[in-house]
Design a protein around this motif. Structure first.
Motif, mmCIF file in Angstrom:
data_model
loop_
_atom_site.group_PDB
_atom_site.id
_atom_site.type_symbol
_atom_site.label_atom_id
_atom_site.label_comp_id
_atom_site.label_asym_id
_atom_site.label_seq_id
_atom_site.Cartn_x
_atom_site.Cartn_y
_atom_site.Cartn_z
ATOM 1 N N THR A 44 0.838 -1.192 0.000
ATOM 2 C CA THR A 44 0.000 0.000 0.000
ATOM 3 C C THR A 44 0.878 1.248 0.000
ATOM 4 O O THR A 44 2.081 1.180 0.272
ATOM 5 N N GLU A 45 0.259 2.394 -0.268
ATOM 6 C CA GLU A 45 0.984 3.660 -0.224
ATOM 7 C C GLU A 45 1.574 3.884 1.177
ATOM 8 O O GLU A 45 2.700 4.345 1.309
ATOM 9 N N GLU A 46 0.811 3.536 2.198
ATOM 10 C CA GLU A 46 1.298 3.693 3.574
ATOM 11 C C GLU A 46 2.519 2.814 3.819
ATOM 12 O O GLU A 46 3.500 3.242 4.437
ATOM 13 N N GLN A 47 2.488 1.592 3.324
ATOM 14 C CA GLN A 47 3.626 0.685 3.487
ATOM 15 C C GLN A 47 4.846 1.198 2.720
ATOM 16 O O GLN A 47 5.974 1.130 3.221
ATOM 17 N N LEU A 48 4.626 1.741 1.519
ATOM 18 C CA LEU A 48 5.731 2.292 0.730
ATOM 19 C C LEU A 48 6.361 3.502 1.404
ATOM 20 O O LEU A 48 7.524 3.818 1.144
ATOM 21 N N GLU A 49 5.613 4.166 2.265
ATOM 22 C CA GLU A 49 6.121 5.341 2.973
ATOM 23 C C GLU A 49 6.778 4.989 4.311
ATOM 24 O O GLU A 49 7.158 5.871 5.075
ATOM 25 N N THR A 50 6.921 3.714 4.597
ATOM 26 C CA THR A 50 7.518 3.252 5.853
ATOM 27 C C THR A 50 9.025 3.130 5.704
ATOM 28 O O THR A 50 9.510 2.464 4.783
ATOM 29 N N PRO A 51 9.798 3.749 6.606
ATOM 30 C CA PRO A 51 11.263 3.587 6.547
ATOM 31 C C PRO A 51 11.649 2.149 6.904
ATOM 32 O O PRO A 51 11.036 1.520 7.768
ATOM 33 N N TYR A 52 12.669 1.643 6.239
ATOM 34 C CA TYR A 52 13.095 0.262 6.507
ATOM 35 C C TYR A 52 13.818 0.138 7.844
ATOM 36 O O TYR A 52 13.956 -0.959 8.372
ATOM 37 N N ARG A 53 14.286 1.268 8.384
ATOM 38 C CA ARG A 53 14.894 1.298 9.716
ATOM 39 C C ARG A 53 14.730 2.716 10.248
ATOM 40 O O ARG A 53 14.489 3.645 9.478
ATOM 41 N N PRO A 54 14.883 2.915 11.563
ATOM 42 C CA PRO A 54 14.813 4.278 12.108
ATOM 43 C C PRO A 54 15.852 5.175 11.445
ATOM 44 O O PRO A 54 17.027 4.818 11.366
ATOM 45 N N GLY A 55 15.395 6.303 10.922
ATOM 46 C CA GLY A 55 16.295 7.236 10.263
ATOM 47 C C GLY A 55 16.654 6.847 8.845
ATOM 48 O O GLY A 55 17.437 7.535 8.196
ATOM 49 N N GLY A 56 16.098 5.745 8.362
ATOM 50 C CA GLY A 56 16.432 5.274 7.011
ATOM 51 C C GLY A 56 15.434 5.749 5.973
ATOM 52 O O GLY A 56 14.458 6.431 6.270
ATOM 53 N N TRP A 57 15.697 5.361 4.740
ATOM 54 C CA TRP A 57 14.803 5.710 3.642
ATOM 55 C C TRP A 57 13.523 4.910 3.732
ATOM 56 O O TRP A 57 13.481 3.823 4.314
ATOM 57 N N THR A 58 12.479 5.455 3.106
ATOM 58 C CA THR A 58 11.237 4.702 2.979
ATOM 59 C C THR A 58 11.442 3.580 1.968
ATOM 60 O O THR A 58 12.423 3.580 1.204
ATOM 61 N N VAL A 59 10.497 2.662 1.932
ATOM 62 C CA VAL A 59 10.558 1.590 0.937
ATOM 63 C C VAL A 59 10.591 2.215 -0.461
ATOM 64 O O VAL A 59 11.388 1.809 -1.314
ATOM 65 N N ARG A 60 9.752 3.231 -0.693
ATOM 66 C CA ARG A 60 9.717 3.900 -1.998
ATOM 67 C C ARG A 60 11.088 4.493 -2.352
ATOM 68 O O ARG A 60 11.611 4.273 -3.444
ATOM 69 N N GLN A 61 11.679 5.227 -1.426
ATOM 70 C CA GLN A 61 12.995 5.826 -1.673
ATOM 71 C C GLN A 61 14.053 4.751 -1.926
ATOM 72 O O GLN A 61 14.935 4.933 -2.773
ATOM 73 N N THR A 62 13.966 3.654 -1.208
ATOM 74 C CA THR A 62 14.937 2.564 -1.366
ATOM 75 C C THR A 62 14.849 1.960 -2.758
ATOM 76 O O THR A 62 15.875 1.710 -3.407
ATOM 77 N N ILE A 63 13.638 1.744 -3.243
ATOM 78 C CA ILE A 63 13.457 1.179 -4.581
ATOM 79 C C ILE A 63 13.994 2.145 -5.638
ATOM 80 O O ILE A 63 14.710 1.735 -6.559
ATOM 81 N N HIS A 64 13.680 3.428 -5.497
ATOM 82 C CA HIS A 64 14.200 4.414 -6.451
ATOM 83 C C HIS A 64 15.728 4.508 -6.356
ATOM 84 O O HIS A 64 16.409 4.669 -7.376
ATOM 85 N N HIS A 65 16.254 4.380 -5.142
ATOM 86 C CA HIS A 65 17.716 4.407 -4.962
ATOM 87 C C HIS A 65 18.389 3.249 -5.700
ATOM 88 O O HIS A 65 19.423 3.438 -6.348
ATOM 89 N N ILE A 66 17.829 2.059 -5.599
ATOM 90 C CA ILE A 66 18.427 0.909 -6.289
ATOM 91 C C ILE A 66 18.508 1.196 -7.788
ATOM 92 O O ILE A 66 19.547 0.983 -8.414
ATOM 93 N N ALA A 67 17.414 1.702 -8.354
ATOM 94 C CA ALA A 67 17.407 2.006 -9.790
ATOM 95 C C ALA A 67 18.435 3.086 -10.125
ATOM 96 O O ALA A 67 19.185 2.960 -11.102
ATOM 97 N N ASP A 68 18.492 4.141 -9.326
ATOM 98 C CA ASP A 68 19.460 5.220 -9.570
ATOM 99 C C ASP A 68 20.898 4.709 -9.467
ATOM 100 O O ASP A 68 21.746 5.002 -10.309
ATOM 101 N N SER A 69 21.176 3.959 -8.425
ATOM 102 C CA SER A 69 22.528 3.466 -8.180
ATOM 103 C C SER A 69 22.990 2.524 -9.285
ATOM 104 O O SER A 69 24.113 2.624 -9.779
ATOM 105 N N HIS A 70 22.120 1.616 -9.690
ATOM 106 C CA HIS A 70 22.510 0.634 -10.688
ATOM 107 C C HIS A 70 22.592 1.258 -12.084
ATOM 108 O O HIS A 70 23.382 0.801 -12.916
ATOM 109 N N HIS A 71 21.825 2.313 -12.301
ATOM 110 C CA HIS A 71 21.968 3.090 -13.537
ATOM 111 C C HIS A 71 23.370 3.713 -13.579
ATOM 112 O O HIS A 71 24.056 3.625 -14.597
ATOM 113 N N ASN A 72 23.770 4.329 -12.476
ATOM 114 C CA ASN A 72 25.112 4.917 -12.394
ATOM 115 C C ASN A 72 26.184 3.850 -12.582
ATOM 116 O O ASN A 72 27.197 4.085 -13.246
ATOM 117 N N SER A 73 25.986 2.682 -12.020
ATOM 118 C CA SER A 73 26.961 1.605 -12.153
ATOM 119 C C SER A 73 27.096 1.169 -13.610
ATOM 120 O O SER A 73 28.206 0.928 -14.093
#
Length: 195
Positions: free
Chosen positions: A62-91
């Protein structure tokens, strides 16, 4: 200010080893002493499977679940997924540079700043998943066609000034994908969202 104080109090209440386990659920990347053909093939297989495995993992969140950080002070699930795509694009671009230039100094990027951009915070995760699938499709195709000499080519990271060989970079990104996959998977387990 209040948000930063809240993050600090959460961190303070957690033991260092608990926070470390949340940050590095599969441990930090360890470069093998020898990187042989079998190891490279194993890493390429991890890269090949990641987009589909990640898509299946987050399907139906759900949108609420995607907005949940994977750890305290960490990125949300949504940000983490976008980060993987960004990082691997750079790689992928780094692989191309190393294959076409003599030990280039690559362009680093500020991953934390990228994760705070509007698209990383709000865009549908399907955009990142589709992007990751396309990037990995091309990357895996490229990697499967490289010879031993090409795999020893490298690039220099501007921050560390250390040369990274392409064979090692394959392992780093296989680890990176599993690392963030585990962040999301472990959060889902802790929250009881796993199917």
């Amino acid at each position: 200010m209040v948000k930063n104080l809240l993050k600090f109090s959460i961190f303070k209440s957690m033991k260092n080893n608990e926070l470390e386990a949340l940050q590095y659920p599969i441990g930090k990347f360890q470069r093998p002493k020898e990187i042989g053909h079998e190891q490279i093939q194993e890493w390429i297989e991890v890269l090949e499977k990641l987009p589909n495995e990640l898509t299946l993992l987050v399907e139906g969140l759900t949108e609420e679940q995607l907005e949940t950080p994977y750890r305290p002070g960490g990125w949300t699930v949504r940000q983490t997924i976008h980060h993987i795509a960004d990082s691997h694009h750079n790689s992928y671009i780094r692989f191309k540079w190393a294959l076409t230039e003599d030990t280039p100094i690559i362009k680093a990027y500020d991953e934390k700043a990228w994760a705070e951009l509007f698209d990383s915070r709000t865009a549908p995760v399907q955009l990142a998943l589709d992007h990751l699938s396309a990037v990995h499709g091309r990357l895996v195709y490229l990697l499967k066609g490289l010879g031993e000499e090409q795999l020893k080519r490298g690039f220099i990271h501007p921050d560390s000034r250390v040369e990274v060989a392409l064979d090692e970079n394959i392992g780093q990104y296989a680890w990176h994908g599993r690392h963030h996959f585990s962040h999301i998977y472990n959060l889902m387990q802790r929250k009881g969202w796993a199917r």
